[in-house]
Write an enzyme that holds these catalytic residues in place. Sequence first.
Site, PDB file in Angstrom:
ATOM      1  N   SER A 225      29.453  43.455  41.092  1.00 52.03           N
ATOM      2  CA  SER A 225      29.871  42.116  41.542  1.00 52.03           C
ATOM      3  C   SER A 225      30.462  42.233  42.935  1.00 52.03           C
ATOM      4  O   SER A 225      30.935  43.318  43.322  1.00 52.03           O
ATOM      5  CB  SER A 225      30.946  41.586  40.582  1.00 52.03           C
ATOM      6  OG  SER A 225      31.601  40.458  41.113  1.00 52.03           O
TER       7      SER A 225
ATOM      8  N   TYR B  81      38.911  42.373  35.655  1.00 49.46           N
ATOM      9  CA  TYR B  81      37.462  42.178  35.840  1.00 49.46           C
ATOM     10  C   TYR B  81      36.991  42.949  37.078  1.00 49.46           C
ATOM     11  O   TYR B  81      36.007  43.690  37.038  1.00 49.46           O
ATOM     12  CB  TYR B  81      37.155  40.682  35.983  1.00 49.46           C
ATOM     13  CG  TYR B  81      35.700  40.377  36.284  1.00 49.46           C
ATOM     14  CD1 TYR B  81      34.733  40.488  35.295  1.00 49.46           C
ATOM     15  CD2 TYR B  81      35.305  39.987  37.567  1.00 49.46           C
ATOM     16  CE1 TYR B  81      33.389  40.222  35.566  1.00 49.46           C
ATOM     17  CE2 TYR B  81      33.967  39.719  37.851  1.00 49.46           C
ATOM     18  CZ  TYR B  81      33.014  39.838  36.846  1.00 49.46           C
ATOM     19  OH  TYR B  81      31.691  39.577  37.124  1.00 49.46           O
TER      20      TYR B  81
END
Length: 253
Positions: free
Chosen positions: A128, A141
Amino acid sequence: MLVTGASRGIGAAIARAFAARGCTLGLVARNREPLEALAAELPGSGHVVLPANVADAGSVAAAVAQFGPVDVLVANAGVTHYMPFAELPADKAEQMNSVNWVGTLNSVWAALPGMLERRRGHVVVISSGGGVRGFPGAAVYNGTKAAQRGFAEALRHELHGTGVSVTTVYPGEIETALHDHEWERMPAWYQRDRRSPPGPLGEAIVEAVEKDRRELFHPPIVRLLRVVNGISPALGDVMLRRILGRAAAPRRR
Ligand SMILES: NC(=O)c1ccc[n+]([C@@H]2O[C@H](COP(=O)([O-])OP(=O)(O)OC[C@H]3O[C@@H](n4cnc5c(N)ncnc54)[C@H](OP(=O)(O)O)[C@@H]3O)[C@@H](O)[C@H]2O)c1
Protein backbone atom coordinates in the site's frame (compact mmCIF):
# COMPACT_ATOMS: atom_id res chain seq x y z
CA MET A 1 -2.57 -18.47 -11.05
CA LEU A 2 -3.93 -17.93 -7.56
CA VAL A 3 -5.26 -14.70 -6.01
CA THR A 4 -6.04 -14.28 -2.32
CA GLY A 5 -8.79 -11.84 -1.38
CA ALA A 6 -10.20 -12.50 -4.85
CA SER A 7 -13.89 -12.09 -4.12
CA ARG A 8 -14.14 -8.31 -4.56
CA GLY A 9 -12.21 -5.06 -4.95
CA ILE A 10 -8.61 -5.19 -6.09
CA GLY A 11 -8.44 -9.02 -5.96
CA ALA A 12 -11.46 -9.39 -8.26
CA ALA A 13 -9.98 -6.80 -10.65
CA ILE A 14 -6.71 -8.77 -10.75
CA ALA A 15 -8.62 -12.02 -11.38
CA ARG A 16 -10.59 -10.41 -14.23
CA ALA A 17 -7.45 -8.98 -15.84
CA PHE A 18 -5.55 -12.30 -15.75
CA ALA A 19 -8.58 -14.35 -16.85
CA ALA A 20 -8.95 -12.02 -19.86
CA ARG A 21 -5.38 -13.12 -20.86
CA GLY A 22 -6.43 -16.79 -20.76
CA CYS A 23 -5.22 -17.69 -17.25
CA THR A 24 -6.99 -20.26 -15.09
CA LEU A 25 -7.68 -18.76 -11.69
CA GLY A 26 -7.64 -20.13 -8.16
CA LEU A 27 -9.88 -17.76 -6.20
CA VAL A 28 -9.25 -17.54 -2.44
CA ALA A 29 -11.30 -15.68 0.21
CA ARG A 30 -13.20 -16.74 3.32
CA ASN A 31 -16.71 -16.58 1.85
CA ARG A 32 -17.63 -19.05 -0.88
CA GLU A 33 -20.64 -17.33 -2.50
CA PRO A 34 -18.96 -14.20 -3.93
CA LEU A 35 -16.12 -16.40 -5.21
CA GLU A 36 -18.63 -18.61 -7.04
CA ALA A 37 -20.33 -15.56 -8.56
CA LEU A 38 -16.95 -14.26 -9.77
CA ALA A 39 -15.85 -17.65 -11.15
CA ALA A 40 -19.10 -17.88 -13.14
CA GLU A 41 -18.52 -14.43 -14.61
CA LEU A 42 -14.83 -14.78 -15.56
CA PRO A 43 -13.90 -15.54 -19.17
CA GLY A 44 -12.34 -18.96 -19.80
CA SER A 45 -13.00 -22.15 -17.88
CA GLY A 46 -11.60 -24.29 -15.09
CA HIS A 47 -11.49 -21.51 -12.48
CA VAL A 48 -11.43 -22.98 -8.96
CA VAL A 49 -13.23 -21.56 -5.94
CA LEU A 50 -11.05 -22.04 -2.84
CA PRO A 51 -12.64 -20.81 0.40
CA ALA A 52 -9.76 -20.35 2.85
CA ASN A 53 -8.50 -18.09 5.61
CA VAL A 54 -5.00 -16.77 4.83
CA ALA A 55 -4.40 -16.16 8.54
CA ASP A 56 -4.44 -19.95 8.99
CA ALA A 57 -1.36 -21.56 7.41
CA GLY A 58 -3.06 -24.96 7.06
CA SER A 59 -6.11 -23.45 5.39
CA VAL A 60 -4.17 -21.59 2.70
CA ALA A 61 -1.81 -24.57 2.16
CA ALA A 62 -4.83 -26.82 1.56
CA ALA A 63 -6.20 -24.29 -0.99
CA VAL A 64 -2.88 -24.25 -2.87
CA ALA A 65 -2.66 -28.07 -2.79
CA GLN A 66 -6.22 -28.35 -4.15
CA PHE A 67 -5.44 -25.92 -6.99
CA GLY A 68 -2.23 -27.62 -8.14
CA PRO A 69 0.86 -25.90 -9.60
CA VAL A 70 0.72 -22.10 -9.09
CA ASP A 71 2.61 -20.08 -11.71
CA VAL A 72 1.57 -16.65 -10.35
CA LEU A 73 0.59 -16.03 -6.71
CA VAL A 74 -0.99 -12.71 -5.75
CA ALA A 75 -0.95 -12.17 -1.97
CA ASN A 76 -3.71 -9.58 -1.86
CA ALA A 77 -6.09 -10.42 1.03
CA GLY A 78 -6.17 -7.59 3.54
CA VAL A 79 -8.25 -5.85 6.20
CA THR A 80 -8.07 -2.47 7.89
CA HIS A 81 -9.27 -0.79 11.08
CA TYR A 82 -8.61 2.93 10.92
CA MET A 83 -8.35 4.59 14.33
CA PRO A 84 -5.68 6.09 16.58
CA PHE A 85 -3.38 3.42 17.99
CA ALA A 86 -4.21 4.44 21.58
CA GLU A 87 -7.87 3.50 20.89
CA LEU A 88 -7.27 0.43 18.73
CA PRO A 89 -8.54 -2.78 20.38
CA ALA A 90 -5.92 -5.54 20.51
CA ASP A 91 -8.11 -7.99 18.55
CA LYS A 92 -8.34 -5.56 15.62
CA ALA A 93 -4.57 -5.02 15.62
CA GLU A 94 -4.10 -8.78 15.77
CA GLN A 95 -6.49 -9.32 12.83
CA MET A 96 -4.58 -6.85 10.61
CA ASN A 97 -1.31 -8.50 11.58
CA SER A 98 -2.54 -12.06 10.99
CA VAL A 99 -4.31 -11.37 7.68
CA ASN A 100 -2.17 -8.69 6.00
CA TRP A 101 1.27 -9.71 7.22
CA VAL A 102 1.22 -13.34 8.43
CA GLY A 103 -1.35 -14.10 5.69
CA THR A 104 1.19 -12.96 3.10
CA LEU A 105 3.85 -15.26 4.59
CA ASN A 106 1.39 -18.18 4.76
CA SER A 107 0.43 -17.70 1.10
CA VAL A 108 4.03 -17.50 -0.09
CA TRP A 109 5.05 -20.47 2.10
CA ALA A 110 2.30 -22.52 0.46
CA ALA A 111 3.10 -21.66 -3.17
CA LEU A 112 6.86 -21.03 -3.24
CA PRO A 113 8.24 -24.60 -2.87
CA GLY A 114 6.41 -25.75 -6.02
CA MET A 115 7.64 -22.70 -7.93
CA LEU A 116 11.23 -23.38 -6.88
CA GLU A 117 10.90 -27.02 -7.86
CA ARG A 118 9.60 -26.07 -11.32
CA ARG A 119 12.13 -23.20 -11.51
CA ARG A 120 9.32 -20.93 -12.64
CA GLY A 121 6.90 -18.58 -10.94
CA HIS A 122 5.99 -15.07 -9.90
CA VAL A 123 4.86 -13.72 -6.52
CA VAL A 124 2.94 -10.44 -6.35
CA VAL A 125 2.61 -8.78 -2.93
CA ILE A 126 -0.09 -6.13 -2.57
CA SER A 127 1.29 -3.61 -0.08
CA SER A 128 0.00 0.00 0.00
CA GLY A 129 1.02 3.64 -0.27
CA GLY A 130 0.74 3.35 3.54
CA GLY A 131 3.66 0.92 3.36
CA VAL A 132 6.00 3.61 2.07
CA ARG A 133 4.72 6.45 4.28
CA GLY A 134 2.69 6.15 7.50
CA PHE A 135 -0.64 7.96 7.90
CA PRO A 136 -2.19 8.97 11.25
CA GLY A 137 -5.02 6.60 12.17
CA ALA A 138 -3.39 3.68 10.38
CA ALA A 139 -0.33 2.92 12.52
CA VAL A 140 -0.84 -0.85 12.66
CA TYR A 141 -2.26 -1.18 9.15
CA ASN A 142 0.73 0.79 7.80
CA GLY A 143 3.06 -1.40 9.87
CA THR A 144 1.68 -4.54 8.19
CA LYS A 145 2.06 -2.91 4.77
CA ALA A 146 5.65 -1.79 5.49
CA ALA A 147 6.42 -5.34 6.68
CA GLN A 148 5.17 -6.67 3.33
CA ARG A 149 7.46 -4.18 1.55
CA GLY A 150 10.57 -5.28 3.49
CA PHE A 151 9.69 -8.94 2.97
CA ALA A 152 9.06 -8.65 -0.77
CA GLU A 153 12.17 -6.51 -1.40
CA ALA A 154 14.39 -9.11 0.30
CA LEU A 155 12.60 -12.07 -1.28
CA ARG A 156 13.09 -10.72 -4.80
CA HIS A 157 16.86 -10.65 -4.25
CA GLU A 158 16.91 -14.02 -2.47
CA LEU A 159 15.19 -15.63 -5.44
CA HIS A 160 17.66 -14.28 -7.99
CA GLY A 161 18.63 -17.06 -10.40
CA THR A 162 15.84 -19.42 -9.32
CA GLY A 163 13.38 -18.63 -12.12
CA VAL A 164 10.99 -17.17 -9.52
CA SER A 165 10.47 -13.43 -9.19
CA VAL A 166 8.60 -10.93 -7.01
CA THR A 167 6.70 -7.72 -7.71
CA THR A 168 5.52 -5.39 -4.93
CA VAL A 169 2.43 -3.27 -5.59
CA TYR A 170 1.74 0.03 -3.81
CA PRO A 171 -1.86 1.10 -4.46
CA GLY A 172 -3.06 4.56 -3.44
CA GLU A 173 -6.75 5.18 -2.71
CA ILE A 174 -8.74 2.59 -4.68
CA GLU A 175 -12.54 2.35 -4.82
CA THR A 176 -13.30 -0.92 -2.98
CA ALA A 177 -15.18 -2.12 0.12
CA LEU A 178 -12.00 -1.98 2.26
CA HIS A 179 -13.20 0.92 4.45
CA ASP A 180 -16.97 0.40 4.14
CA HIS A 181 -17.24 -0.81 7.76
CA GLU A 182 -15.50 2.31 9.06
CA TRP A 183 -16.38 5.06 6.58
CA GLU A 184 -17.62 7.43 9.31
CA ARG A 185 -14.28 7.05 11.14
CA MET A 186 -12.17 7.85 8.09
CA PRO A 187 -10.46 11.27 8.09
CA ALA A 188 -12.10 14.14 6.20
CA TRP A 189 -9.41 14.04 3.51
CA TYR A 190 -10.25 10.41 2.76
CA GLN A 191 -14.00 11.05 2.73
CA ARG A 192 -13.45 13.59 -0.05
CA ASP A 193 -13.20 10.39 -2.04
CA ARG A 194 -10.57 10.72 -4.74
CA ARG A 195 -10.41 6.95 -5.12
CA SER A 196 -9.50 5.38 -8.48
CA PRO A 197 -11.40 2.39 -9.87
CA PRO A 198 -9.74 -1.03 -9.35
CA GLY A 199 -9.96 -2.18 -13.01
CA PRO A 200 -6.93 -0.22 -14.34
CA LEU A 201 -4.88 -1.41 -11.33
CA GLY A 202 -5.67 -5.03 -12.26
CA GLU A 203 -4.50 -4.35 -15.83
CA ALA A 204 -1.32 -2.62 -14.58
CA ILE A 205 -0.52 -5.64 -12.38
CA VAL A 206 -0.73 -7.99 -15.39
CA GLU A 207 1.74 -5.75 -17.22
CA ALA A 208 4.04 -5.53 -14.19
CA VAL A 209 4.19 -9.34 -14.01
CA GLU A 210 4.76 -9.68 -17.76
CA LYS A 211 7.63 -7.18 -17.57
CA ASP A 212 8.92 -8.54 -14.25
CA ARG A 213 8.77 -5.11 -12.63
CA ARG A 214 10.23 -4.82 -9.16
CA GLU A 215 7.55 -2.31 -8.04
CA LEU A 216 4.27 -0.89 -9.22
CA PHE A 217 2.91 2.39 -7.84
CA HIS A 218 -0.71 3.07 -8.76
CA PRO A 219 -1.75 5.81 -9.28
CA PRO A 220 1.71 7.28 -10.09
CA ILE A 221 1.45 9.96 -7.36
CA VAL A 222 2.28 7.14 -4.89
CA ARG A 223 5.73 6.88 -6.51
CA LEU A 224 6.23 10.62 -6.06
CA LEU A 225 5.32 10.25 -2.38
CA ARG A 226 7.87 7.43 -2.05
CA VAL A 227 10.60 9.55 -3.68
CA VAL A 228 9.85 12.76 -1.75
CA ASN A 229 9.39 10.98 1.57
CA GLY A 230 12.57 8.98 0.95
CA ILE A 231 14.58 12.17 0.49
CA SER A 232 13.03 13.83 3.54
CA PRO A 233 9.99 12.80 5.63
CA ALA A 234 9.52 16.53 6.42
CA LEU A 235 9.14 17.16 2.67
CA GLY A 236 6.71 14.24 2.61
CA ASP A 237 4.70 16.06 5.29
CA VAL A 238 4.60 19.20 3.13
CA MET A 239 3.48 17.20 0.10
CA LEU A 240 0.70 15.47 2.05
CA ARG A 241 -0.53 18.71 3.64
CA ARG A 242 -0.68 20.31 0.18
CA ILE A 243 -2.62 17.42 -1.37
CA LEU A 244 -4.71 16.03 1.48
CA GLY A 245 -4.80 18.80 4.09
CA ARG A 246 -3.22 19.30 7.49
CA ALA A 247 -4.80 16.25 9.16
CA ALA A 248 -2.69 13.94 6.97
CA ALA A 249 0.53 15.22 8.66
CA PRO A 250 -0.43 17.46 11.60
CA ARG A 251 2.90 17.62 13.44
CA ARG A 252 5.31 20.24 12.10
CA ARG A 253 8.56 19.02 13.71
N1 LIG B 1 -8.60 -0.10 -1.43
C1 LIG B 1 -7.52 0.63 -1.24
O1 LIG B 1 -7.57 1.87 -1.29
C2 LIG B 1 -6.20 -0.04 -0.99
C3 LIG B 1 -5.06 0.77 -0.99
C4 LIG B 1 -3.82 0.20 -0.75
C5 LIG B 1 -3.73 -1.17 -0.55
N2 LIG B 1 -4.86 -1.94 -0.53
C6 LIG B 1 -4.69 -3.37 -0.26
O2 LIG B 1 -5.30 -4.11 -1.31
C7 LIG B 1 -5.70 -5.39 -0.80
C8 LIG B 1 -7.14 -5.67 -1.23
O3 LIG B 1 -7.97 -4.71 -0.61
P1 LIG B 1 -9.36 -4.22 -1.23
O4 LIG B 1 -9.33 -2.75 -1.17
O5 LIG B 1 -9.67 -4.90 -2.49
O6 LIG B 1 -10.33 -4.72 -0.03
P2 LIG B 1 -11.76 -5.44 -0.05
O7 LIG B 1 -12.60 -4.96 -1.16
O8 LIG B 1 -12.27 -5.31 1.36
O9 LIG B 1 -11.38 -6.98 -0.35
C9 LIG B 1 -10.67 -7.73 0.60
C10 LIG B 1 -10.62 -9.18 0.13
O10 LIG B 1 -9.85 -9.94 1.09
C11 LIG B 1 -10.62 -11.08 1.52
N3 LIG B 1 -10.20 -11.43 2.87
C12 LIG B 1 -10.28 -10.68 4.00
N4 LIG B 1 -9.81 -11.37 5.05
C13 LIG B 1 -9.39 -12.58 4.56
C14 LIG B 1 -8.81 -13.73 5.16
N5 LIG B 1 -8.56 -13.80 6.47
N6 LIG B 1 -8.51 -14.79 4.36
C15 LIG B 1 -8.77 -14.75 3.02
N7 LIG B 1 -9.32 -13.69 2.41
C16 LIG B 1 -9.64 -12.62 3.18
C17 LIG B 1 -12.08 -10.62 1.38
O11 LIG B 1 -13.01 -11.68 1.26
P3 LIG B 1 -13.69 -12.39 2.54
O12 LIG B 1 -14.18 -11.29 3.43
O13 LIG B 1 -14.77 -13.25 1.97
O14 LIG B 1 -12.61 -13.21 3.17
C18 LIG B 1 -12.00 -9.86 0.06
O15 LIG B 1 -12.01 -10.75 -1.03
C19 LIG B 1 -5.50 -5.36 0.71
O16 LIG B 1 -4.28 -6.00 1.04
C20 LIG B 1 -5.38 -3.86 1.00
O17 LIG B 1 -4.61 -3.60 2.15
C21 LIG B 1 -6.09 -1.41 -0.75
